[in-house]
Design a protein around this motif. Structure first.
Motif, PDB file in Angstrom:
ATOM      1  N   SER A 108      24.460  71.485 -37.349  1.00  0.00           N
ATOM      2  CA  SER A 108      23.084  70.949 -37.082  1.00  0.00           C
ATOM      3  C   SER A 108      22.118  71.739 -37.953  1.00  0.00           C
ATOM      4  O   SER A 108      21.969  72.781 -37.670  1.00  0.00           O
ATOM      5  CB  SER A 108      22.685  70.564 -35.809  1.00  0.00           C
ATOM      6  OG  SER A 108      21.439  70.164 -35.733  1.00  0.00           O
ATOM      7  N   SER A 166      18.081  72.084 -39.380  1.00  0.00           N
ATOM      8  CA  SER A 166      16.702  71.381 -39.321  1.00  0.00           C
ATOM      9  C   SER A 166      15.884  71.995 -40.547  1.00  0.00           C
ATOM     10  O   SER A 166      14.699  71.579 -40.658  1.00  0.00           O
ATOM     11  CB  SER A 166      16.168  72.064 -37.901  1.00  0.00           C
ATOM     12  OG  SER A 166      16.359  73.493 -37.937  1.00  0.00           O
ATOM     13  N   SER A 186      17.267  66.274 -37.577  1.00  0.00           N
ATOM     14  CA  SER A 186      15.902  66.912 -37.196  1.00  0.00           C
ATOM     15  C   SER A 186      15.774  67.735 -38.540  1.00  0.00           C
ATOM     16  O   SER A 186      14.732  68.699 -38.625  1.00  0.00           O
ATOM     17  CB  SER A 186      16.024  67.900 -35.994  1.00  0.00           C
ATOM     18  OG  SER A 186      17.306  68.830 -36.352  1.00  0.00           O
ATOM     19  N   GLN A 219      13.968  68.829 -41.995  1.00  0.00           N
ATOM     20  CA  GLN A 219      12.529  68.759 -42.667  1.00  0.00           C
ATOM     21  C   GLN A 219      12.556  69.359 -43.808  1.00  0.00           C
ATOM     22  O   GLN A 219      13.071  70.437 -44.173  1.00  0.00           O
ATOM     23  CB  GLN A 219      11.585  69.737 -41.935  1.00  0.00           C
ATOM     24  CG  GLN A 219      11.487  69.200 -40.144  1.00  0.00           C
ATOM     25  CD  GLN A 219      10.798  67.759 -40.081  1.00  0.00           C
ATOM     26  OE1 GLN A 219       9.959  67.353 -41.019  1.00  0.00           O
ATOM     27  NE2 GLN A 219      11.212  67.078 -39.126  1.00  0.00           N
TER      28      GLN A 219
END
Length: 392
Positions: A287, A289, A311, A313
């Motif tokens: 995962s 981010s 998530s 960015q």
């Protein structure tokens, strides 16, 4: 396990490397080449064949000796019982195989063990009735004399079974050796039929080679890489299968050397293949981010790649290349970032939302806009065989 385990020694004659396969084959009364092929094949599954052969070298003494070699190498094991030494040795080798094998053992060893059992040991306990031994000249003369005494109704020989009535065999009062072969002791020696090695199974080998090459050609037409290594592997598989099928009926001449040469050629091609490294084998669940944590390229030889980018960015455009030869790729797209997916699947299935495509040579592009002027995440998925699932 009993303390007095049966000793299986490694013979010095007929051994190719250490005599492990020759010793096991002598105990089990099978062709040692069958066990050697099984060890070589199992060596490609996480080194399982090498571990098994190593266990044989450590636990099986040489012919004429009784002490296990592992007791000489590790003197402190001499105070252990035989079952403890065997269990500890096998357990240590299993741990070594588990630590050095990144992709696991899989189903291959099960298939190899089943093939060895089916072709080498199945119906082994059912002994075929052997023909009665050829009587000696003295036994033939004795049988003929008992039959003659029974025909003359000599007391004590009434229970002797007389042969079926045929043409006149006897000349009274004695048997004529020139006419009665049963009492002649100068018969020519029995001719023992020499079992010749048949060339006919080579037809089966050539047919299997043709089938393997045909399969590689068809896979090449379907988009799969038809490299020289694939053709060499098809030939090796065909010759190895012929060896297994002819283990009972008799191996044809030159088949074993041809299989060994094919294995060497395939191994050399595997080491110098120009198709590039296969990459790791296994599962990847990550995962991300931020762009700093996400790699630019993810490459796997076989396995599952599952990425959660919901998530993520970004402050600028970013590219992500995912290359998997065989397996599955699952992507969860970011919520606030525009995504573009460029996928290429040689054979498999593609799923995105309510769209599902399957077949060969699947090529396409999907765009998931999240806003105007935002950074764009460009994902390229290159999959040879498997499935791609994308969720937003």
């Amino acid at each position: 396990m009993p303390e007095n385990l049966p000793v299986i020694s490694r013979p010095r004659g007929g051994a190719m490397v250490g005599g492990v396969c020759a010793g096991m084959a002598r105990r089990w009364r099978v062709d040692p080449n069958l066990l050697r092929i099984a060890i070589v094949v199992l060596a490609f599954f996480g080194g399982l064949g090498l571990a098994a052969y190593g266990a044989g070298l450590l636990l099986m003494p040489r012919e004429g000796q009784t002490e296990m070699p592992v007791r000489r190498f590790l003197p402190f094991t001499r105070s252990w019982s035989n079952p403890t030494v065997v269990a500890a040795t096998i357990g240590a080798l299993v741990v070594i195989v588990g630590l050095t094998s990144s992709g696991g053992i899989g189903l291959g060893p099960v298939l190899v063990i089943f093939a060895v059992w089916f072709f080498g040991f199945r119906n082994h306990g059912q002994t075929r009735p052997s023909p009665p031994p050829e009587p000696t000249p003295f036994e033939r003369a004795a049988d003929a004399w008992r039959v003659r005494l029974a025909e003359q109704k000599t007391p004590g020989y009434e229970a002797v079974a007389l042969p079926a009535p045929t043409e006149q065999r006897w000349t009274q009062p004695y048997t004529d050796p020139a006419a009665d072969l049963a009492v002649r002791d100068n018969l020519p020696p029995a001719v023992v039929a020499v079992r010749r090695r048949r060339w006919r199974p080579w037809g089966l080998a050539i047919a299997l080679v043709g089938v393997g090459i045909f399969v590689v050609v068809m896979l090449g037409l379907a988009g799969m890489p038809a490299t020289p290594l694939a053709y060499a592997s098809a030939v090796l598989a065909a010759l190895g299968l012929t060896l297994l099928l002819t283990a009972r009926s008799g191996r044809p001449p030159l088949l074993l050397p041809a299989t060994i040469v094919s294995g060497i050629v395939a191994a050399s091609m595997l080491g110098t293949a120009s198709i590039g490294p296969l990459g790791p084998v296994g599962e990847l669940h990550r995962s991300y981010s931020s762009a700093a944590d996400m790699p630019a390229v993810i490459e796997y030889g076989a396995g599952e790649v599952d990425l959660d980018l919901s998530s993520l960015q970004l402050t600028e455009d970013r590219d992500l290349d995912i290359r998997v030869r065989a397996g599955s790729v699952a992507l969860k797209l970011p919520v606030g970032v525009t995504s573009e997916i460029d996928y290429s699947i040689k054979a498999g299935e593609y799923k995105f939302g309510g769209v599902e495509r399957d077949g060969v040579d699947l090529i396409g592009t999907e765009a998931v806009p999240r806003g105007s002027g935002d950074p764009v995440l460009r994902i390229r998925v290159d999959l040879d065989l498997g499935e791609v699932r994308v969720t937003s």
